[in-house]
Design a protein around this motif. Structure first.
Motif, mmCIF file in Angstrom:
data_model
loop_
_atom_site.group_PDB
_atom_site.id
_atom_site.type_symbol
_atom_site.label_atom_id
_atom_site.label_comp_id
_atom_site.label_asym_id
_atom_site.label_seq_id
_atom_site.Cartn_x
_atom_site.Cartn_y
_atom_site.Cartn_z
ATOM 1 N N MET A 1 0.842 -1.189 0.000
ATOM 2 C CA MET A 1 0.000 0.000 0.000
ATOM 3 C C MET A 1 0.882 1.245 0.000
ATOM 4 S SD MET A 1 -2.803 1.323 2.814
ATOM 5 C CE MET A 1 -1.539 2.047 3.850
ATOM 6 N N THR A 2 0.490 2.243 -0.781
ATOM 7 C CA THR A 2 1.194 3.520 -0.838
ATOM 8 C C THR A 2 0.278 4.617 -0.318
ATOM 9 O OG1 THR A 2 2.448 2.787 -2.786
ATOM 10 C CG2 THR A 2 2.370 5.159 -2.352
ATOM 11 N N ARG A 3 0.827 5.484 0.529
ATOM 12 C CA ARG A 3 0.057 6.604 1.085
ATOM 13 C C ARG A 3 0.542 7.898 0.448
ATOM 14 N NH1 ARG A 3 0.300 10.399 5.318
ATOM 15 N NH2 ARG A 3 -1.634 10.658 6.521
ATOM 16 N N LEU A 4 -0.385 8.591 -0.220
ATOM 17 C CA LEU A 4 -0.081 9.863 -0.855
ATOM 18 C C LEU A 4 -0.938 10.949 -0.211
ATOM 19 C CD1 LEU A 4 -0.308 8.700 -4.593
ATOM 20 C CD2 LEU A 4 1.773 8.874 -3.214
ATOM 21 N N VAL A 5 -0.422 12.161 -0.155
ATOM 22 C CA VAL A 5 -1.216 13.294 0.315
ATOM 23 C C VAL A 5 -1.198 14.361 -0.780
ATOM 24 C CG1 VAL A 5 -1.543 15.058 2.081
ATOM 25 C CG2 VAL A 5 -0.647 12.808 2.725
ATOM 26 N N ILE A 6 -2.373 14.647 -1.330
ATOM 27 C CA ILE A 6 -2.504 15.628 -2.406
ATOM 28 C C ILE A 6 -3.472 16.707 -1.942
ATOM 29 C CG2 ILE A 6 -3.132 16.007 -4.823
ATOM 30 C CD1 ILE A 6 -2.639 13.010 -5.286
ATOM 31 N N ARG A 7 -2.945 17.894 -1.670
ATOM 32 C CA ARG A 7 -3.758 19.024 -1.210
ATOM 33 C C ARG A 7 -4.611 18.657 0.010
ATOM 34 N NH1 ARG A 7 -5.367 22.913 -6.165
ATOM 35 N NH2 ARG A 7 -3.497 22.612 -7.426
ATOM 36 N N GLY A 8 -4.049 17.831 0.876
ATOM 37 C CA GLY A 8 -4.757 17.422 2.080
ATOM 38 C C GLY A 8 -5.597 16.173 1.924
ATOM 39 N N PHE A 9 -5.801 15.705 0.694
ATOM 40 C CA PHE A 9 -6.516 14.447 0.458
ATOM 41 C C PHE A 9 -5.534 13.299 0.712
ATOM 42 C CE2 PHE A 9 -9.416 17.288 -1.299
ATOM 43 C CZ PHE A 9 -10.523 16.678 -1.841
ATOM 44 N N VAL B 1 -4.597 9.726 0.131
ATOM 45 C CA VAL B 1 -4.920 8.677 -0.845
ATOM 46 C C VAL B 1 -4.175 7.408 -0.450
ATOM 47 C CG1 VAL B 1 -4.926 8.030 -3.277
ATOM 48 C CG2 VAL B 1 -5.188 10.443 -2.632
ATOM 49 N N LEU B 2 -4.930 6.380 -0.087
ATOM 50 C CA LEU B 2 -4.355 5.091 0.303
ATOM 51 C C LEU B 2 -4.474 4.154 -0.890
ATOM 52 C CD1 LEU B 2 -6.043 4.869 3.824
ATOM 53 C CD2 LEU B 2 -3.788 5.826 3.264
ATOM 54 N N LYS B 3 -3.411 4.094 -1.681
ATOM 55 C CA LYS B 3 -3.421 3.278 -2.890
ATOM 56 C C LYS B 3 -3.371 1.788 -2.526
ATOM 57 C CE LYS B 3 -3.072 4.566 -6.602
ATOM 58 N NZ LYS B 3 -4.170 4.827 -7.581
ATOM 59 N N SER B 4 -4.210 0.997 -3.207
ATOM 60 C CA SER B 4 -4.257 -0.465 -3.007
ATOM 61 C C SER B 4 -4.498 -0.829 -1.549
ATOM 62 C CB SER B 4 -2.955 -1.115 -3.517
ATOM 63 O OG SER B 4 -2.726 -0.796 -4.863
ATOM 64 N N HIS B 5 -5.295 -0.037 -0.858
ATOM 65 C CA HIS B 5 -5.562 -0.315 0.557
ATOM 66 C C HIS B 5 -6.338 -1.617 0.730
ATOM 67 C CE1 HIS B 5 -6.111 0.687 4.790
ATOM 68 N NE2 HIS B 5 -7.349 0.260 4.667
ATOM 69 N N LEU B 6 -7.259 -1.879 -0.180
ATOM 70 C CA LEU B 6 -8.087 -3.090 -0.092
ATOM 71 C C LEU B 6 -7.530 -4.184 -0.996
ATOM 72 C CD1 LEU B 6 -11.618 -1.440 -0.242
ATOM 73 C CD2 LEU B 6 -10.539 -2.444 1.774
ATOM 74 N N SER B 7 -7.329 -5.364 -0.439
ATOM 75 C CA SER B 7 -6.890 -6.515 -1.233
ATOM 76 C C SER B 7 -8.007 -6.936 -2.187
ATOM 77 C CB SER B 7 -6.548 -7.679 -0.315
ATOM 78 O OG SER B 7 -7.739 -8.164 0.314
ATOM 79 N N PRO B 8 -7.697 -7.711 -3.212
ATOM 80 C CA PRO B 8 -8.757 -8.226 -4.094
ATOM 81 C C PRO B 8 -9.838 -8.976 -3.320
ATOM 82 C CG PRO B 8 -6.618 -8.568 -5.117
ATOM 83 C CD PRO B 8 -6.352 -8.066 -3.724
ATOM 84 N N GLU B 9 -9.442 -9.705 -2.289
ATOM 85 C CA GLU B 9 -10.422 -10.443 -1.480
ATOM 86 C C GLU B 9 -11.333 -9.480 -0.715
ATOM 87 O OE1 GLU B 9 -7.095 -12.827 -2.619
ATOM 88 O OE2 GLU B 9 -7.096 -10.984 -1.410
#
Length: 200
Positions: free
Chosen positions: A1-9, A11-19
């Motif tokens: 999982m990658t955590r990004l912060v864009i203008r205060g948003f 963004v938790l990329k790939s936070h949820l597994s396919p399952e």
């Protein structure tokens, strides 16, 4: 999982597994059956391109009477309860004891989009809004707390989670387009976006 912060948003990329994504889809099936998605109209009478429904004590509505929350689907039935896996996700990403009153469920089919807007129909903006992407990729555009100015965009994929809180809570944002059938999660294609909100 990658955590990004864009203008205060956040963004938790790939936070949820396919399952976990499949679990949410299964949990949503009875909700969508009980409260079928519909095309809202704006107060000016223009139909939206996104189909919507809700779960929880309150659901979001839009028609000639304006934007608001109400206790019932346009068909006159109470909104179904928010499924337990979705509430657990809220707990996980917010760490809050207060749970959401509403889960707005938006379905983006081919060609659907959402113009820049603020989430401001809630009573208390100190609570975050949590957004969950399921299905096809969607291009999120993030603006400013006031209309106008430069914006930034990021593609959201299935399993991404966005937390909008603090100064970003009232920032303008929208979805410019989706990559139709870029995901296999929904057999017929399209994107489901869940937004969890504390309303009162």
């Amino acid at each position: 999982m990658t955590r990004l912060v864009i203008r205060g948003f956040v963004v938790l990329k790939s936070h949820l597994s396919p399952e976990a994504q499949s679990e949410l889809i299964e949990a949503l099936r009875p909700v969508l059956k009980a409260a079928p998605p519909f095309f809202p109209t704006t107060p000016s009478g223009k139909p939206m391109s996104v189909r919507m429904t809700s779960a929880g004590r309150l659901g979001w509505l839009s028609d000639k009477s304006g934007y608001r929350y109400g206790p019932q689907h346009p068909k006159g039935i109470d909104w179904p309860a928010i499924p337990a896996p979705i509430l657990r996700l809220w707990d996980e990403v917010t760490g809050l004891d207060r749970r959401p009153d509403s889960c707005l469920i938006n379905y983006y089919g081919e060609g659907a989009r959402m113009g820049l807007h603020q989430d401001k129909d809630e009573a208390d903006f100190s609570w975050p809004v949590v957004s969950v992407s399921l299905g096809d990729d969607g291009l999120l555009r993030i603006g400013n707390p006031t209309r106008g100015g430069k914006t930034e965009s990021i593609w959201l994929s299935s399993g991404d989670v966005v937390v909008m809180g603090g100064p970003a809570r009232l920032s303008y944002h929208g979805v410019d387009r989706i990559r139709f059938k870029s995901s296999r999660l929904l057999p017929k294609g399209g994107r489901l976006n869940l937004t969890l909100r504390v309303v009162e």
